[in-house]
Design a protein around this motif. Structure first.
Motif, short mmCIF file in Angstrom:
data_model
loop_
_atom_site.label_atom_id
_atom_site.label_comp_id
_atom_site.label_asym_id
_atom_site.label_seq_id
_atom_site.Cartn_x
_atom_site.Cartn_y
_atom_site.Cartn_z
N ASP A 44 0.85 -1.19 0.00
CA ASP A 44 0.00 0.00 0.00
C ASP A 44 0.89 1.25 0.00
O ASP A 44 1.38 1.68 1.03
CB ASP A 44 -0.89 -0.06 1.25
N GLY A 45 1.08 1.80 -1.18
CA GLY A 45 1.94 2.98 -1.32
C GLY A 45 1.33 4.24 -0.75
O GLY A 45 1.98 5.28 -0.69
N ARG A 46 0.05 4.18 -0.34
CA ARG A 46 -0.64 5.39 0.14
C ARG A 46 -1.17 5.27 1.57
O ARG A 46 -1.95 6.12 2.00
CB ARG A 46 -1.81 5.72 -0.80
N ASN A 47 -0.81 4.20 2.26
CA ASN A 47 -1.25 4.02 3.65
C ASN A 47 -2.77 4.14 3.80
O ASN A 47 -3.27 4.83 4.69
CB ASN A 47 -0.55 5.03 4.58
N LEU A 48 -3.51 3.47 2.90
CA LEU A 48 -4.97 3.58 2.93
C LEU A 48 -5.60 2.71 4.02
O LEU A 48 -6.71 2.97 4.46
CB LEU A 48 -5.57 3.16 1.58
N PHE A 49 -4.88 1.65 4.42
CA PHE A 49 -5.49 0.69 5.34
C PHE A 49 -4.68 0.55 6.63
O PHE A 49 -3.51 0.93 6.68
CB PHE A 49 -5.64 -0.67 4.63
N SER A 50 -5.36 -0.04 7.62
CA SER A 50 -4.67 -0.25 8.89
C SER A 50 -3.94 -1.61 8.85
O SER A 50 -4.55 -2.62 8.49
CB SER A 50 -5.70 -0.20 10.03
N PRO A 51 -2.66 -1.62 9.20
CA PRO A 51 -1.92 -2.89 9.16
C PRO A 51 -2.60 -3.98 9.99
O PRO A 51 -2.68 -5.13 9.57
CB PRO A 51 -0.54 -2.52 9.73
N GLY A 52 -3.12 -3.60 11.16
CA GLY A 52 -3.77 -4.58 12.04
C GLY A 52 -4.96 -5.25 11.34
O GLY A 52 -5.10 -6.47 11.34
N LYS A 53 -5.81 -4.41 10.72
CA LYS A 53 -7.00 -4.95 10.05
C LYS A 53 -6.61 -5.82 8.85
O LYS A 53 -7.23 -6.85 8.60
CB LYS A 53 -7.89 -3.80 9.57
N MET A 54 -5.58 -5.39 8.15
CA MET A 54 -5.15 -6.16 6.97
C MET A 54 -4.62 -7.53 7.41
O MET A 54 -4.86 -8.54 6.75
CB MET A 54 -4.07 -5.39 6.20
N LYS A 55 -3.94 -7.54 8.55
CA LYS A 55 -3.44 -8.82 9.08
C LYS A 55 -4.61 -9.72 9.46
O LYS A 55 -4.63 -10.92 9.13
CB LYS A 55 -2.54 -8.54 10.30
N GLU A 56 -5.60 -9.11 10.12
CA GLU A 56 -6.80 -9.88 10.50
C GLU A 56 -7.47 -10.52 9.28
O GLU A 56 -7.98 -11.63 9.36
CB GLU A 56 -7.84 -8.93 11.13
N LEU A 57 -7.45 -9.78 8.16
CA LEU A 57 -8.09 -10.30 6.94
C LEU A 57 -7.25 -11.39 6.27
O LEU A 57 -7.66 -11.98 5.27
CB LEU A 57 -8.35 -9.16 5.94
N GLY A 58 -6.03 -11.57 6.77
CA GLY A 58 -5.18 -12.64 6.23
C GLY A 58 -4.18 -12.17 5.18
O GLY A 58 -3.59 -12.98 4.48
N PHE A 59 -4.01 -10.85 5.08
CA PHE A 59 -3.03 -10.33 4.12
C PHE A 59 -1.64 -10.25 4.74
O PHE A 59 -1.51 -10.03 5.96
CB PHE A 59 -3.40 -8.90 3.70
N ARG A 60 -0.63 -10.37 3.91
CA ARG A 60 0.69 -9.84 4.27
C ARG A 60 0.67 -8.42 3.72
O ARG A 60 0.26 -8.21 2.56
CB ARG A 60 1.80 -10.65 3.62
N TYR A 61 1.08 -7.47 4.52
CA TYR A 61 0.82 -6.06 4.15
C TYR A 61 2.03 -5.19 4.47
O TYR A 61 2.56 -5.21 5.58
CB TYR A 61 -0.40 -5.60 4.95
N GLU A 62 2.45 -4.44 3.43
CA GLU A 62 3.54 -3.47 3.61
C GLU A 62 2.99 -2.11 3.20
O GLU A 62 2.18 -2.01 2.27
CB GLU A 62 4.72 -3.80 2.71
N SER A 63 3.48 -1.06 3.87
CA SER A 63 3.03 0.28 3.48
C SER A 63 4.21 1.24 3.63
O SER A 63 5.35 0.81 3.73
CB SER A 63 1.83 0.69 4.34
N MET A 64 3.94 2.53 3.63
CA MET A 64 5.03 3.51 3.65
C MET A 64 5.19 4.06 5.07
O MET A 64 4.30 4.73 5.58
CB MET A 64 4.74 4.67 2.69
N GLY A 65 6.33 3.80 5.68
CA GLY A 65 6.61 4.37 6.99
C GLY A 65 5.90 3.68 8.13
O GLY A 65 5.73 4.28 9.20
N ARG A 66 5.46 2.44 7.91
CA ARG A 66 4.86 1.65 8.99
C ARG A 66 5.40 0.23 8.87
O ARG A 66 5.67 -0.25 7.75
CB ARG A 66 3.33 1.65 8.88
N LYS A 67 5.55 -0.43 10.00
CA LYS A 67 6.12 -1.77 9.98
C LYS A 67 5.21 -2.73 9.22
O LYS A 67 3.98 -2.68 9.37
CB LYS A 67 6.32 -2.25 11.41
N GLY A 68 5.77 -3.59 8.39
CA GLY A 68 4.97 -4.57 7.67
C GLY A 68 4.39 -5.61 8.61
O GLY A 68 4.92 -5.86 9.68
N VAL A 69 3.28 -6.22 8.17
CA VAL A 69 2.68 -7.30 9.00
C VAL A 69 2.48 -8.54 8.13
O VAL A 69 2.41 -8.46 6.92
CB VAL A 69 1.31 -6.88 9.59
#
Ligand SMILES: NC(=O)c1ccc[n+]([C@@H]2O[C@H](COP(=O)([O-])OP(=O)(O)OC[C@H]3O[C@@H](n4cnc5c(N)ncnc54)[C@H](O)[C@@H]3O)[C@@H](O)[C@H]2O)c1
Length: 435
Positions: free
Chosen positions: A410-435
């Protein structure tokens, strides 16, 4: 008032239509005959919310005209706006050839006093050059004034920005020109928006200074982003922490995939070039530009680090335009991101609500999806490049079920890493730790 506008790009077209909306009689001139023909057929060649409707309204009232006939248009206008492009030369310098061509044409055809207004973004000293070119091409001396009236509209909200400006900057060195400009802009003046008069050179510098300041804020946050990712901090919290300081304010502090568009990249380089010619070589602006390039080039290596080889991977890309509510892709971070994916032998399927046609002209070998969901169907991963509202509101559960893989960048930080993890995604964004 009778107004003539040279150039029917974003700035010329929006300015012309908005001035007509306020009852002025506007003639827009362009050297691009095809564009003028399109406009005369009632078609607006760019996507800008509300512009088509406003054009139809002003056309019906007979207040706006489009032509390639510069001579007649110069004769009819009391105020002549120069709104042509000032692209970047190879060395970063602003290319003034279009501006100077208009200046010569004005000199050749003017028969009485005119106020010439430089609305194109131009380096300090350009008004003097325009005045010189006009004088050089006059057969008989006719009086005129050259003023600077930099434009601060943003693509995507151009009409609102033009009609309800924060301020109107006018550089005018003569009382006569000041009076004409004041008369023209009187309907825009409110308690909030004042006409700020200054000398021409200060006005010319003001435009570049505004863009350079905004780009510096973005690059500054983008430089903090990798640090946040590494140590487990959150750039959004940092932005909130500093943006609530009234001395700083919250705007232009969002980390992302780098700034793009028709203005910031070229204007930063043009001002940098001006500073260099005035003896300042190692400026903040060089660092701002370099940080932006690094930012754009971080996305694909980070994706590759997560997934290993990208060869034969089907990569869904959400967003092509350099920002939402426009179809403009000039210097969009989507371009290097897609090209680098292709260099890694990935297949790219992209979706953008407005920029598909533009994209077809600038990037090759991209598949285009009809909507955000069909874009991700069967793809190995998703990369979000532009923060269109419809991406923010996407049903990510549905995306999870359609996506073959489980990785979202997510190049625009549209989503919350916690919620994305809950949905079962591996998720990276800009300036936040990946989950
Ligand atoms: N696009 C923006 O958001 C924005 C905002 C503020 C300022 N600016 C500045 O305004 C200027 C124009 O930008 P734009 O994005 O509207 O440009 P653009 O490239 O979209 O359009 C420029 C137009 O000028 C025409 N043109 C070139 N030479 C001409 C001539 N001799 N006579 C008549 N028309 C001619 C071109 O055919 C083209 O249609 C630039 O200096 C830019 O930096 C742009």
């Amino acid at each position: 008032m009778k107004i003539t506008i040279f150039g029917t790009g974003y700035v010329g077209l929006v300015s012309g239509i908005c001035f007509a909306e306020l009852g002025n009689d506007v003639t827009c001139v362009d050297i691009d005959a095809e564009k003028i023909e399109t406009l005369n057929k009632g078609i607006i060649p760019i996507y800008e919310p509300g512009l088509k409707e406003l054009y139809e309204k002003t056309k019906e009232r007979g207040l706006i005209h489009f032509t390639t006939d510069a001579a007649t248009a110069i004769e009819s206008g009391k105020v002549l706006f120069i709104c042509v492009g000032t692209p970047q030369k190879q060395n970063g310098q602003a290319d003034l050839s279009y501006v100077m061509a208009v200046a010569s044409s004005i000199g050749k055809h003017m028969k009485e006093y005119k106020v010439i207004v430089d609305k194109s973004t131009v380096p300090v000293g350009t008004a003097d050059k325009v005045a010189h070119a006009i004088k050089e091409s006059q057969d008989t001396a006719v009086e005129f004034d050259v003023t600077s009236n930099p434009e601060f509209l943003k693509e995507g909200s151009a009409i609102k920005d033009f009609m309800e400006p924060d301020r109107i900057v006018v550089g005018a060195d003569s009382e006569r020109a000041q009076q004409v400009m004041l008369e023209l802009y009187k309907p825009f003046v409110t308690e909030k928006a004042k006409v700020i008069f200054m000398d021409v050179k200060s006005a010319e510098i003001t435009k570049y200074a505004a863009n350079a300041m905004l780009a510096t804020r973005i690059s500054f946050m983008n430089e903090l982003a990798p640090l946040c990712e590494e140590v487990g901090a959150d750039i959004i919290k940092v932005a909130r922490g500093i943006g609530t300081d009234t001395r700083i304010g919250p705007k232009f502090l969002q980390a992302g995939p780098g700034y793009g568009g028709s203005c910031f990249p070229k204007d930063i380089r043009a001002l940098s070039h001006v500073l260099e010619t005035h003896g300042q070589a190692n400026t903040i602006l060089k660092a701002v530009d370099a940080a932006n390039e690094r930012t754009k080039n971080r996305v694909v290596p980070r994706v590759k680090k997560m997934l290993g080889s990208l060869a034969k991977k089907r990569v869904a890309v959400w967003g092509l335009a350099f920002k939402p509510e426009t179809d403009d892709m000039r210097e969009s971070p989507a371009i290097p991101i897609i090209e680098q994916l292709q260099e890694e032998f990935a297949t790219v399927v992209a979706y953008d609500p407005e920029a598909e046609e533009t994209s077809k002209k600038v990037i090759k070998n991209v598949e285009y999806a009809a909507d955000r969901y069909s874009c991700v169907e069967g793809a190995d991963l998703l990369i979000i490049v532009t923060d269109w509202a419809e991406f923010k509101t996407a049903n990510m559960e549905k995306v999870k079920s359609l996506l073959k893989g489980d990785f979202v960048f997510d190049g625009r930080n549209l989503f919350s890493p916690g919620k994305m993890k809950e949905l079962g995604f591996r998720y990276e964004s800009m300036g936040r730790k990946g989950v």
